[in-house]
Design a protein around this motif. Structure first.
Motif, PDB file in Angstrom:
ATOM      1  N   ARG A   1       0.844  -1.192   0.000  1.00  0.00           N
ATOM      2  CA  ARG A   1       0.000   0.000   0.000  1.00  0.00           C
ATOM      3  C   ARG A   1       0.884   1.249   0.000  1.00  0.00           C
ATOM      4  N   PRO A   2       0.365   2.376  -0.484  1.00  0.00           N
ATOM      5  CA  PRO A   2       1.154   3.624  -0.435  1.00  0.00           C
ATOM      6  C   PRO A   2       1.611   3.929   0.990  1.00  0.00           C
ATOM      7  N   GLY A   3       2.881   4.281   1.130  1.00  0.00           N
ATOM      8  CA  GLY A   3       3.434   4.596   2.437  1.00  0.00           C
ATOM      9  C   GLY A   3       3.936   3.401   3.213  1.00  0.00           C
ATOM     10  N   SER A   4       3.762   2.193   2.664  1.00  0.00           N
ATOM     11  CA  SER A   4       4.188   0.982   3.371  1.00  0.00           C
ATOM     12  C   SER A   4       5.680   0.728   3.153  1.00  0.00           C
ATOM     13  N   VAL A   5       6.252  -0.042   4.071  1.00  0.00           N
ATOM     14  CA  VAL A   5       7.662  -0.436   3.984  1.00  0.00           C
ATOM     15  C   VAL A   5       7.720  -1.951   4.120  1.00  0.00           C
ATOM     16  N   VAL A   6       8.240  -2.609   3.087  1.00  0.00           N
ATOM     17  CA  VAL A   6       8.308  -4.071   3.049  1.00  0.00           C
ATOM     18  C   VAL A   6       9.771  -4.481   2.893  1.00  0.00           C
ATOM     19  N   ILE A   7      10.250  -5.366   3.768  1.00  0.00           N
ATOM     20  CA  ILE A   7      11.615  -5.867   3.680  1.00  0.00           C
ATOM     21  C   ILE A   7      11.566  -7.272   3.073  1.00  0.00           C
TER      22      ILE A   7
ATOM     23  N   MET B   1      16.637   3.072   1.765  1.00  0.00           N
ATOM     24  CA  MET B   1      17.502   1.964   1.371  1.00  0.00           C
ATOM     25  C   MET B   1      16.751   0.960   0.505  1.00  0.00           C
ATOM     26  N   LEU B   2      15.539   0.598   0.911  1.00  0.00           N
ATOM     27  CA  LEU B   2      14.758  -0.376   0.156  1.00  0.00           C
ATOM     28  C   LEU B   2      14.371   0.156  -1.215  1.00  0.00           C
ATOM     29  N   ALA B   3      14.077   1.464  -1.298  1.00  0.00           N
ATOM     30  CA  ALA B   3      13.741   2.054  -2.590  1.00  0.00           C
ATOM     31  C   ALA B   3      14.926   2.012  -3.547  1.00  0.00           C
ATOM     32  N   ALA B   4      16.144   2.134  -2.995  1.00  0.00           N
ATOM     33  CA  ALA B   4      17.340   2.134  -3.835  1.00  0.00           C
ATOM     34  C   ALA B   4      17.664   0.742  -4.371  1.00  0.00           C
ATOM     35  N   TYR B   5      17.383  -0.304  -3.582  1.00  0.00           N
ATOM     36  CA  TYR B   5      17.858  -1.632  -3.950  1.00  0.00           C
ATOM     37  C   TYR B   5      16.750  -2.613  -4.344  1.00  0.00           C
TER      38      TYR B   5
ATOM     39  N   ILE C   1      10.037  -3.290  -4.624  1.00  0.00           N
ATOM     40  CA  ILE C   1       8.800  -3.520  -3.872  1.00  0.00           C
ATOM     41  C   ILE C   1       8.897  -3.074  -2.425  1.00  0.00           C
ATOM     42  N   GLY C   2      10.084  -2.623  -1.970  1.00  0.00           N
ATOM     43  CA  GLY C   2      10.243  -2.316  -0.552  1.00  0.00           C
ATOM     44  C   GLY C   2       9.564  -1.039  -0.116  1.00  0.00           C
ATOM     45  N   ALA C   3       9.640   0.000  -0.953  1.00  0.00           N
ATOM     46  CA  ALA C   3       9.023   1.294  -0.644  1.00  0.00           C
ATOM     47  C   ALA C   3       8.716   1.950  -1.979  1.00  0.00           C
ATOM     48  N   VAL C   4       7.576   1.629  -2.546  1.00  0.00           N
ATOM     49  CA  VAL C   4       7.302   1.966  -3.941  1.00  0.00           C
ATOM     50  C   VAL C   4       7.041   3.445  -4.170  1.00  0.00           C
ATOM     51  N   ASP C   5       6.708   4.196  -3.135  1.00  0.00           N
ATOM     52  CA  ASP C   5       6.417   5.613  -3.319  1.00  0.00           C
ATOM     53  C   ASP C   5       7.564   6.496  -2.847  1.00  0.00           C
ATOM     54  N   VAL C   6       8.758   5.943  -2.746  1.00  0.00           N
ATOM     55  CA  VAL C   6       9.947   6.679  -2.318  1.00  0.00           C
ATOM     56  C   VAL C   6      10.917   6.727  -3.485  1.00  0.00           C
ATOM     57  N   HIS C   7      11.490   7.918  -3.746  1.00  0.00           N
ATOM     58  CA  HIS C   7      12.447   8.033  -4.842  1.00  0.00           C
ATOM     59  C   HIS C   7      13.711   7.250  -4.499  1.00  0.00           C
ATOM     60  N   PRO C   8      14.247   6.453  -5.436  1.00  0.00           N
ATOM     61  CA  PRO C   8      15.417   5.624  -5.114  1.00  0.00           C
ATOM     62  C   PRO C   8      16.675   6.422  -4.786  1.00  0.00           C
ATOM     63  N   ASP C   9      16.698   7.715  -5.084  1.00  0.00           N
ATOM     64  CA  ASP C   9      17.882   8.532  -4.784  1.00  0.00           C
ATOM     65  C   ASP C   9      17.762   9.250  -3.437  1.00  0.00           C
ATOM     66  N   ARG C  10      16.647   9.069  -2.736  1.00  0.00           N
ATOM     67  CA  ARG C  10      16.407   9.870  -1.532  1.00  0.00           C
ATOM     68  C   ARG C  10      17.456   9.631  -0.455  1.00  0.00           C
ATOM     69  N   GLY C  11      17.826   8.385  -0.219  1.00  0.00           N
ATOM     70  CA  GLY C  11      18.801   8.097   0.824  1.00  0.00           C
ATOM     71  C   GLY C  11      20.157   8.675   0.507  1.00  0.00           C
ATOM     72  N   PHE C  12      20.614   8.497  -0.731  1.00  0.00           N
ATOM     73  CA  PHE C  12      21.912   9.040  -1.118  1.00  0.00           C
ATOM     74  C   PHE C  12      21.908  10.556  -1.011  1.00  0.00           C
ATOM     75  N   ALA C  13      20.825  11.192  -1.469  1.00  0.00           N
ATOM     76  CA  ALA C  13      20.746  12.652  -1.432  1.00  0.00           C
ATOM     77  C   ALA C  13      20.790  13.168   0.004  1.00  0.00           C
ATOM     78  N   ALA C  14      20.156  12.453   0.928  1.00  0.00           N
ATOM     79  CA  ALA C  14      20.155  12.885   2.322  1.00  0.00           C
ATOM     80  C   ALA C  14      21.554  12.816   2.918  1.00  0.00           C
TER      81      ALA C  14
END
Length: 503
Positions: A55-61, A341-345, A348-361
């Motif tokens: 679901r939007p906003g969910s985090v799946v490992i 981290m999940l969005a980058a790698y 399905i881990g965090a589908v509504d998060v940009h994959p560059d967000r962790g690196f940019a932070a």
């Protein structure tokens, strides 16, 4: 705006646990649909077709290569203290740690089904598999001569493992157990089932079934009939907090951001140490020889990366502060970083998060040495070499718009290594990554341009301290299926290397 999630179903070549840290996810396994709530997980066996829809906003490992000690579709309630172990198991599956990872096993649970093994793709091996299923007690060599004439058993075995992830005998055992489970659900006699699927004795059948299913046929049938069976539980055979670990010395083709989620860790870049306190993060520049030491009780997590062709970066002089993993339970900081981290790698881990967000932070919060044109050229060279490891230095220099002597100078000035030593470390970084994709040493040696396998093995041993055949690198390629990603890193030969730098 990020596009909507459109993940295709994937056929798992290894078992996986889908753990929902935040929110909720729908997990379809074959024809069954499961709703996995927050702080719960679903265990799925190898050979199952799975579609994960968070679901939007969910985090799946998604934790691949989970130990087989439960029936497929088993649900797991995950305790607060177990999340660090699951994160460690996930990061170990990225392949950056030296030594063993953190195996997770799922024990118990309801017996809702036993998956069939992944079928081979080639016509010859598919015909062999069909023949062995139809005649389970027959000799493998007999049917191999019939279905793949001219193939040696060794060739068939090697190709069978490459296509299914299992040896022929292991695949046949799983196929037998899958067929047996179907008849167990029909309340058939145990002796009748054992002989039907090719076992000479009931005792041998029971042992094989228990090895695959984690319970005896009788226990499986009882659990199958009990719709209120208890949830399964997690067992960590080698918890991350009980020993120290390190990454193997390497040269990355990308800038990588790492986070000390628990405890502290030491980052070594060009022989200089930077200690990351708990909650701090730093960037490892592309092209710089590096290694990480992770003491007992600590957990270090990669949170993102950028290609070296995006530009140069100086070495971190002051780490960014992202907050510790402890806030994972009580606040938002840890959850946001894990989601990044999940969005980058994964897909399905965090589908509504940009994959560059962790690196940019991490980049925004770090202090770096001033970078110059030499840093950018080194990063581009590292990225180029990671895609075309056998390319001649003169060809790379020409494509990068500089002279070969310039590359010699930049590598020596920035890394402290000669160009020959740097290229060897870069090649052996790629070689170890290829081992993690299931490639054979002879294939890697040929792709890297070595005339003979012993020469490649000597170079590999100089960097990694062991031969490629004895290092026992786990095959990480199948992990991408559990993450929603299948394709391995593209490999480019020297002949068309000039087209890779812009990709």
């Amino acid at each position: 705006m990020l596009p909507a999630s459109t993940h295709a179903p994937v056929l798992l070549d290894e078992p996986a646990l889908y753990a929902v840290l935040v929110g909720e996810a729908t997990v379809r396994v074959g024809q069954a649909t499961h709703t996995v709530a927050e702080r719960n997980g679903l265990y799925v066996a190898a050979g199952e077709t799975v579609h994960v829809d968070p679901r939007p906003g969910s985090v799946v490992i998604p934790v691949p290569a989970v130990g087989v000690r439960a029936a497929s579709h088993s649900s797991v309630t995950i305790r607060d203290e177990e999340w660090p172990g699951l994160l460690h198991a996930f990061t170990a599956s990225l392949g950056h740690l030296d030594g063993p990872g953190a195996p997770v096993e799922v024990h118990g649970g309801a017996a809702e089904g036993l998956a069939a093994p992944t079928p081979p793709r080639s016509p010859e091996l598919r015909a062999l598999a069909d023949a062995l299923i139809a005649h389970p007690s027959s000799d493998i060599a007999t049917w191999l001569a019939e279905t793949a004439p001219g193939w040696s058993r060794r060739t068939a075995q090697r190709r069978f493992v490459a296509e299914t992830g299992l040896t022929i005998s292991a695949w046949l055992r799983r196929a037998r157990v899958h067929r047996a489970a179907q008849h167990l659900a029909e309340a058939r006699d145990l002796e009748w089932i054992a002989h039907l699927v090719g076992y000479q004795s009931v005792a041998g059948f029971i042992r094989a079934f228990a090895d695959e299913a984690g319970m005896t046929p009788g226990q499986w049938r009882s659990a199958r009939m009990n719709s209120n069976a208890a949830s399964a539980r997690l067992v960590f055979r080698d918890a991350s907090t009980e020993h120290g670990q390190r990454t193997w010395t390497r040269v990355n083709g990308a800038h990588v951001a790492v986070w000390a989620a628990m405890g502290e860790a030491t980052l070594w870049v060009r022989g200089k140490a930077l200690t990351l306190s708990e909650g701090e993060a730093a960037i490892i520049p592309a092209g710089m020889p590096n290694a990480l030491e992770i003491p007992e009780g600590s957990l270090l997590i990669p949170v993102g990366f950028r290609s070296g062709v995006t530009g140069g970066l100086g070495v971190t002089t002051h780490a960014a502060t992202l907050g510790p993993l402890g806030s994972l339970i009580s606040g938002e900081t840890g959850i946001e970083t894990v989601a990044s981290m999940l969005a980058a790698y994964t897909s399905i881990g965090a589908v509504d998060v940009h994959p560059d967000r962790g690196f940019a932070a991490v980049l925004a919060g770090s202090a770096l040495q001033d970078d110059d044109s030499d840093d950018a050229l080194l990063a581009s060279f590292a990225s180029f070499c990671s895609k075309a490891p056998d390319v001649e230095t003169a060809i790379a220099a020409r494509h990068l718009g500089c002279g070969e002597r310039t590359l010699h100078r930049i590598v020596a000035d920035k890394t402290g290594e000669t160009l020959a030593a740097w290229r060897r470390l870069s090649r052996m970084t790629g070689a170890r990554n290829r081992l993690g994709e299931g490639a054979r040493p002879s294939e890697i040696s040929r792709d890297l341009g070595y005339a003979h396998l012993p020469a490649f093995s000597r170079a590999f041993r100089e960097v990694h301290g062991a031969s490629p055949a004895s290092l026992n690198v786990p095959n990480l390629l199948f992990s991408r299926g559990a993450w929603g990603r299948w394709a391995p890193t593209p490999r480019v030969s020297a002949r068309n290397a000039s087209d890779t730098i812009s990709s």
